[in-house]
Write an enzyme that holds these catalytic residues in place. Sequence first.
Site, PDB file in Angstrom:
ATOM      1  CB  THR A  33      -4.410  -5.868 -16.552  1.00 48.04           C
ATOM      2  OG1 THR A  33      -3.609  -7.011 -16.287  1.00 48.04           O
ATOM      3  CG2 THR A  33      -5.676  -5.954 -15.729  1.00 48.04           C
ATOM      4  CG  LEU A  90      -9.075  -9.551 -17.668  1.00 48.91           C
ATOM      5  CD1 LEU A  90      -7.994  -8.523 -17.927  1.00 48.91           C
ATOM      6  CD2 LEU A  90     -10.046  -9.046 -16.606  1.00 48.91           C
ATOM      7  CG  PHE A 104      -1.253 -13.677 -20.455  1.00 50.12           C
ATOM      8  CD1 PHE A 104      -0.463 -12.623 -20.066  1.00 50.12           C
ATOM      9  CD2 PHE A 104      -1.834 -14.470 -19.467  1.00 50.12           C
ATOM     10  CE1 PHE A 104      -0.257 -12.346 -18.723  1.00 50.12           C
ATOM     11  CE2 PHE A 104      -1.621 -14.205 -18.120  1.00 50.12           C
ATOM     12  CZ  PHE A 104      -0.836 -13.140 -17.747  1.00 50.12           C
ATOM     13  CE  LYS A 105      -1.803  -8.886 -17.486  1.00 47.65           C
ATOM     14  NZ  LYS A 105      -0.508  -9.035 -18.166  1.00 47.65           N
ATOM     15  CG  ASP A 106      -7.463 -10.429 -24.699  1.00 46.83           C
ATOM     16  OD1 ASP A 106      -8.009  -9.492 -24.090  1.00 46.83           O
ATOM     17  OD2 ASP A 106      -6.788 -10.272 -25.738  1.00 46.83           O
TER      18      ASP A 106
END
Length: 489
Positions: free
Chosen positions: A146, A116, A111-113
């Site tokens: 991350t 980011l 989910f960091k995408d």
Amino acid sequence: MNLMFKSTRNEQNSVTASQAIVKGIADDGGLFIPEKIPKIDFKIEDIVDWGYQELAYNVLKLILSDFTKEELEYCINGAYDEKFDTNIIAPLKSVKDVFFLELFHGKTLAFKDMALSILPYLLKIAARKNGVDEEIVILTATSGDTGKAALEGFADVDGTKIIVFFPEDGVSPVQKRQMITQKGKNTFVAGIKGNFDDAQTGVKKIFADKSFSDELKEKGYIFSSANSINIGRLAPQIVYYFYSYAQMLKSGNIKAGDKINFTVPTGNFGNILAGFYAEKMGLPINRLVCASNENKVLYDFFKTGKYDVNRKFIVTVSPSMDILISSNLERFLYHMCEDAGKTRQLMDSLNKNGNYKFDIENEYISAEYADVSETFKAIKNLYDETGYIMDTHTAVAYAAYNKYKNNSNDDTKNVIVSTASPFKFAKDVCFALNDEYKDIDPFDALKILAKLNKSEVPAAIKNIDKREILHKDIIEKDGLKDFIISRLV
Ligand SMILES: *Cc1c(COP(=O)(O)O)cnc(C)c1O
């Protein structure tokens, strides 16, 4: 009038959104928060037909109010495109009695995408708006996801360098391989002999080291952060809470105005905090369930009001949640007391004694946790019943949600925020599904999982074990500064 941001530890010097994004963290060590949480200026039923990009624009313009329409659209369109393997960007799947919001369809399968992918665009524009000429050095501590998402986002972005520190023995084999094979001449990666908290504390110390940042400024560099302490990470995460609601409206599972719950697998408290902001902005949310693994500092805090990191750090099968110091809780504490002096006191106590007490009267967040055996059982049971395969982090949330439901008798419709593809944690997922897979090679596990999941291995990690290792540094936990100096000057 622009929405301004102030520090959680000092209400005076406020900055614009773009300044907060460039700085990452406030000079006093506090985190930037909006002076006033804006309300949505659209009707909740309007969102039903909006695509992800349109919704993102309508939410982000309220928070990042010093960005122009053109600037925001440039960022959003650059971020949420074919990089994602579905044009829905964040699909909501109905499985059994819950909904899974799949946030893992971006480049690095976590989910960091979601944040980011857009942060490099936001940062580039923010720097330009504020006349920053220095090269921006992104310093990132990662519990696994991350780091890779930031590396992908910033690789070969002009005017930036990205330095990532990860706990050498605290990430999954796939996560590690993803990072140490990263291409891009502005990317730097080091494993540290320590855990995530050591990495994060080390990075925070560098941010607070004024003489070091002055020294680097003279050499033409300024630091910024890609961790969820950066408001440019948090703001984009608010969008998908609204987006799940839109999808539930569209599928007829709720009517406009109905409240829903979200259960969020939590580590640094960034994802769930975005849910809190969504609620404050006007999204009908009944409860946010904060799900922890065995490093259950947050669970204990919400139950007892005592936050205490003086305990053993446990390496679990959900490494991205193996965190004892949840940075973004500081923001939530501020919003609960609206008192920067008090927040500073709590954080001082955390730094000095490793604990604090805060009598938390809170109607937003409930907490539950699941241990490894409950997590594995959740993966296996749901697969046996439905064929749906969860990753280990999502499974912590699913198990925690079931506990919450039993303990509370709350049967509000619930969205499980699904934070990673099962392929990222293939070995443990396979083991959860069948004891026979206990000692399989982590890269063979990818192929086995593909069979069980009746799908292909995602392109992002296909043949990852055959890629060239480009980053080999392993450093002591007090060696971050030396590493940075050696790479920058
Ligand atoms: C980062 C991460 C989490 C924790 O999110 P926070 O915003 O740090 O609370 C949960 N699951 C996965 C897979 C992650 O990468």
